[in-house]
Design an enzyme around this catalytic site. Structure first.
Site, PDB file in Angstrom:
ATOM      1  N   PRO A   1      35.661  32.482  36.459  1.00  9.46           N
ATOM      2  CA  PRO A   1      35.967  33.916  36.435  1.00  9.46           C
ATOM      3  C   PRO A   1      35.112  34.781  37.371  1.00  9.46           C
ATOM      4  CG  PRO A   1      34.701  33.314  34.509  1.00  9.46           C
ATOM      5  CD  PRO A   1      34.987  32.035  35.233  1.00  9.46           C
ATOM      6  N   CYS A   2      35.348  34.624  38.660  1.00  7.68           N
ATOM      7  CA  CYS A   2      34.615  35.434  39.632  1.00  7.68           C
ATOM      8  C   CYS A   2      34.985  36.914  39.534  1.00  7.68           C
ATOM      9  CB  CYS A   2      34.835  34.909  41.047  1.00  7.68           C
ATOM     10  SG  CYS A   2      36.560  34.782  41.529  1.00  7.68           S
TER      11      CYS A   2
END
Length: 182
Positions: free
Chosen positions: A136-137
């Site tokens: 989850p950048c």
């Protein structure tokens, strides 16, 4: 070269491509084509040009992605085949540690890694994340909470964050169209 397969699927934020080897998911990005830069990066990392063949892993990735967008999944459980530098792997591991619905900063990750002056290097590693959403950048923001740097576009980053934060109205409507494989 690692044999690989690819499939395309619709999501509420547009078409997503899923790319996997026998070892795990090695790529995920937005769009109905894989950008030449991403294709070259993965091929240079020893992954062969993908065939448009659906595999059990790709189907599971699509199922988990759909569950995520329907707010039934907070953490992906997929085997990953991530190709990158040691530093990138350290940063990508930190992405997995960011809780659903929360954010951190590039500087925060640098500090956790014991490299408080490496915010830019962290930003580059986050930008090289090959499996957007799964790692989850989108949960990494600028120093003052500003939404910056997302390969899928700032609008998608905002929508992903809003999706994860209960009670917020999404600016981009979440509607599933028929799932398809191109």
């Amino acid at each position: 070269m690692a044999v690989s397969n690819i499939m395309f699927t619709d999501t509420p934020l547009g078409v997503v491509w899923l790319w996997a080897t026998d070892q795990g998911l090695c790529g995920l990005g937005f769009g109905d084509t894989v950008k030449r830069k991403e294709l070259h990066r993965l091929v240079n990392c020893g992954i062969d040009t993908p065939s448009p063949v659906t595999t059990d892993l790709l189907e599971e990735a699509r199922t988990q992605l759909q569950a995520y967008f329907n707010r039934r999944l907070q953490r992906f459980n997929l085997p990953l085949d991530l190709r990158g530098t040691d530093f990138q792997h350290l940063v990508w591991l930190q992405l997995q540690q960011i809780p659903y619905g929360q954010t951190t900063t590039y500087g925060g990750i640098a500090t956790v890694l014991g490299r408080s002056n490496a915010s830019r290097a962290v930003g580059q590693a986050v930008g090289a994340n090959p499996v957007s959403v799964v790692l989850p950048c989108h949960r990494v923001v600028g120093a003052h909470g500003k939404l910056i740097g997302y390969g899928g576009g700032i609008e998608r980053k905002a929508a992903l964050l809003e999706l994860e934060q209960a009670g917020l109205q999404l600016r981009i409507p979440l509607k599933w169209s028929a799932m398809r494989m191109d």
